[in-house]
Structure formats: C-alpha cells, structure tokens
Enzyme design. Sequence first.
Site, mmCIF file in Angstrom:
data_model
loop_
_atom_site.group_PDB
_atom_site.id
_atom_site.type_symbol
_atom_site.label_atom_id
_atom_site.label_comp_id
_atom_site.label_asym_id
_atom_site.label_seq_id
_atom_site.Cartn_x
_atom_site.Cartn_y
_atom_site.Cartn_z
ATOM 1 N N GLU A 144 0.825 -1.228 0.000
ATOM 2 C CA GLU A 144 0.000 0.000 0.000
ATOM 3 C C GLU A 144 0.848 1.263 0.000
ATOM 4 O O GLU A 144 0.308 2.357 0.175
ATOM 5 C CB GLU A 144 -0.913 0.086 1.241
ATOM 6 C CG GLU A 144 -1.859 -1.047 1.460
ATOM 7 C CD GLU A 144 -2.738 -0.843 2.699
ATOM 8 O OE1 GLU A 144 -2.612 0.179 3.384
ATOM 9 O OE2 GLU A 144 -3.555 -1.739 2.960
ATOM 10 N N GLY A 145 2.149 1.136 -0.118
ATOM 11 C CA GLY A 145 3.012 2.313 0.033
ATOM 12 C C GLY A 145 3.248 2.690 1.481
ATOM 13 O O GLY A 145 3.810 3.756 1.761
#
Lengths: 316, 316
Positions: free
Chosen positions: B284-285
């Site tokens: 998801e970063g």
Amino acid sequence: PDGDAIAAAEARNGQLTKPPGALGRLEDLAIWMGGWQGTDKPHADAPQVLIFAGNHGVTAQGVSAFPAEVTAQMVLNFQAGGAAINQLSNLFGARMDVHALDLDRPTGDFTQGPAMDEAEFLMAFLAGWDAVDPGADVLVTGEMGIGNTTSAAAIAYSHYRGAAETWVGRGTGVDDAGVQNKTRVVEEAARLHAFPTGLEALRCLGGRELAAMAGAIARARTLRIPVILDGFICTAAAACLAAEHPGALDHCVAGHMSEEPGHAKLLQELGKEPLLRLGMRLGEGSGAALAIGVLKGAAACQSGMATFAEAGVSDG
Amino acid sequence: PDGDAIAAAEARNGQLTKPPGALGRLEDLAIWMGGWQGTDKPHADAPQVLIFAGNHGVTAQGVSAFPAEVTAQMVLNFQAGGAAINQLSNLFGARMDVHALDLDRPTGDFTQGPAMDEAEFLMAFLAGWDAVDPGADVLVTGEMGIGNTTSAAAIAYSHYRGAAETWVGRGTGVDDAGVQNKTRVVEEAARLHAFPTGLEALRCLGGRELAAMAGAIARARTLRIPVILDGFICTAAAACLAAEHPGALDHCVAGHMSEEPGHAKLLQELGKEPLLRLGMRLGEGSGAALAIGVLKGAAACQSGMATFAEAGVSDG
C-alpha cells in the site's frame, strides 16, 4: 500500564484491515502506547520536547572540541528557533521547552570530586520533574552541554564496566588524542568515586541536564506518558533510573541509535531496540524527536483504520 | 540532478549550527533532495501517494492466503479512508490517489503465457506516468494486488537468479506448503519466458500495478521529483527500470526494509540502504509513506536551521 487497555488495543489491532502483524513494529508500539495512555486508540497529538542545558567542570580536562561558551550560545539558538530540534519540534507539532540550568555555575570537575552535592543534584532532578506538561501524550527529553558525552561515558562505564574506551566516542568531534584523553578522564572519575550506580552515579558523574532528564523521565512514568529516549547522553541518564528500579524504563522506547559508539552498548544493556538508525549524533533530543513521526504513524494506524467488518473486506 | 543546487546545499549544510555531519543521513538526504528539486533549501511540503491496484491471473495457482476479491474490497477501503495508507497519508499531509487498473480483467496467468500483451502493458505503464502530480515535491508509489508478491519474486528471480526460494516469502500469510508452491510458480514462470529483464520482465511477469508504479517512477524523474520506494513489490517494479538504464533510480531512496525476505536482496542489488526497518510487510506504500516523516525532517533541518553566523554560535 493498564492491562485492560492493552487487551482492548490488541483486540482492536486484530480486527483492522491488514494481514495479522503486517504493520510490524508499529503494532507493538501502538499497543504499548495504549497501555500507558489507558486506551485502545492511542495518540501522539500533543508531544512535548524538553531540552535541558548544563555546563560541566570536567571541560577543564580538555574533553570537548567546542568551548564551554557554546552551551549558552546554543540555548539562545534554541530560544530563537534556529537549532535542529526547533525544526523537528515544529514539524511534529510538539511543544518545546528549554531549561538552562545554572549555566554560569558549572558542575564540579568529577575527576577531582563529585559533580554535584546532594542539594544541587536534587534541584536539577526536580527541575526535570516539574518541567513535564501533564497534558502531553508523548515526551522527548533532550540536552545540550559541552562536555556531556564524557559524563555519559563515565556513568555507563561505572554501571557496566568493560574497557573504558568502549564507552568513549568523539562527541562533537575530538581527534584520536582527544578520545584517549576522554578515556583517561572516564577511568579516573569512575575509580575516584568507587564506581557509583543509580542516582549516586548521576550525582557524582552527571551534569545538571542529565539529572533533569532523569527527573522528567521518572515524572512521565507517574503521569503515564510514553517517553522516547534520545541518544547516548539521554540514555545514560535513563540507565541510572533502571539501576535503581528494574522496569523503571518500561514506559520508554529508544528513538534513535546514535553514532556515538557507547550508545549501542547502552541500549543493549537496557534491552531497548532503537526505532531509527540514521547516523545522527547531535543530541538536543533530535533523534527522539524524529521518532515522534513513527509513534504518530503507529497511533494513526491503530486508531484510524477500519476493521474488516466496517470495511466489508474478507479477512482471509 | 542540478550540480549547482547540490553545491549550494552542501555549502549551506556546512554553515548550520551543528557539528559537521552530526545529523548523519538527514544531511545526505537533504542535499540529494536539493539536487533534484534544484534548491539549497529542499522541501517535502506537497507529497503525493499514488496507489495502483491490479488483479493477477497467477492467483489461479493458489499463491495467496487471501481471495482475489480482496483487491477490489481494499480499493473501496482506500476510497473510504479506512486503510493504513490513508492514515499515514493524512498524517504527513500527502495527497493520495488510488487507481484501480482493470480489476475485472486480471492479467494472464504467467505460468501459461505473458501477463500482459504489449498494448496492455503500455496502458498500465502510462496510467502510472499520467498519475504523477507535477506539483508534488515527493512521490510515494504503492500497490494493492492479491498475488503480487509472486509477481515481484518472479521478476527479481528473472533478473538476479540465485535460488528461486530466496526470492519467495509468505506474502499476506501463506504457510510452508504455500511458499513451496510459490517457488514452483516463480521457477516455471521465469523459465517459460526465458528469464526476461527490464520492461519485458514487467510485461511478462508483472501486474498492471507494477507497470504503473514503474511508469510513475520514470515520470517523476523527468519532473525531478524525489521518490521514496516502498517494499518488495514496488522495488521489483523499480528494478525493471534500473535494468533498462543504470542510474534510472538515482532520484529514488528506499523508504523501508520489508519483512518479505526478497526485499533485502533486491535493495542490495540496487545499492539502496533503507531509511526505516520496522518489520512492516503490508504494501500500500505504507513503509514509504512512514519515511515521508524522515524526508520532512531532513528538509526542515537543512532549510530552517540558523547558520553559525546568524545565531552567533562559535563553530569550534
């Protein structure tokens, strides 16, 4: 810490929209913060950064690359907003307070006698105790004091022994001869005071800023405020509390592993794994202040994420 | 990067009120950011977090602990603000954009044929290219895609070989048999496509979200926007750019070392030292987003601190 809050925080963590354990250490941090703050939704919205400054008689032994006047000059820089710690405090919305502790009256040269008498020590410890904002939800304690890596090395050596040179580093930048000289000072001082530990080490070998940090850390525990320890000097002050009472630092996390070589050994003795390792060695609470961002991240995920049920996500 | 800006940032750094080098890696980061941003006072005031989601035909091989529907469910969670990356983006004031890439049309099972044909690959790459905000001053690229650690492992193995199992981890949580199965899939896929590298690896073994991350990272370079790489999947996508052109990732820093075991090897191949090591493995970063705080700290110190002359502090 609050066992019910820990259980509630663990239960909540298990329902959040992520695979179990996928946030790694952020999950442990969030649950730990929840335990001290008494909630399953911890927060780091009102951090306080406390900076204590002191002057050291041991600078007479030529232990620092900078003149002792720099302590007072840096206090003015803190007050004017120009130091690294000002930028980091502003970045994370922290209240920052600077306490200059009798700068015109340095501690005694601890190669000749105790750094402080009992009244002086108590005054410094209480200055830290009284400086903690009961409304803070995270505390960082930092310091400024030309000569204070020598004080920290003497405290660490006095507690944990080993070879004195393993506790001695370059501080603000002394050369090889300077490191040898610091090692001599550390050995002489520990021997002179018969290897004191705990608060007696802080009195004999410390500085006012170290005593104040210990006072603030102790006070934070009574207020159940999680503390982020800074580098070598802060951790040496904290180690004196741990020597008095095992578990005295349970409300503390190590923010950053300093380049000052004694810090890694000290954290190992205390069983603390640092959050950050970015090669900093500035003091001022700067490593710990940078770690406020990590605690904010941990709290934000734990407190703000949706559960599987709320989000309608299959949980594997 | 801009050589004049680097020289100016180095000169400014040398005048700030701290011992030389005392901010450690923050100093290198600030100078690096200044070089790309073309200034001696770098900033991380307008970060952008880009999340790309894709579905993977290779899930037919039973490589994930979660069903493929979770990709679309998590996109809804991103849009509703409930995921970890939402909390971290909000914390650091980042603009966050989510791009779901043809979720109802998974890539081909790359144990049977290429994941994408050339048109599909180009569309995905351009989706990333076009998603970058030219006004951003720092970029994070993240992903969501059930099955994509297998894609990343196949890409890494295809580029760097070694034993396939050293690139394979538990992803969202498969068991030992699952790891063996993923290893088989990775070996078969690399062999079927004759060990492709660069963009061809991304097309044959990638997913749309990996191609889009590569497109966004390439676009950021043309815009001189520093990029924080996330974990294993993001770094595998980035490695395909590095295979095409040495230095293609000079504008990138590694944000966080994932627990996914292939990530350490991949960062070593790319010569990138991660800023954080906190045991995260979410994607998801999220690891890179947490590192925005470190870049903000580096920029704040470099750009906001007083010089010795301004503060009237003796410089040793």
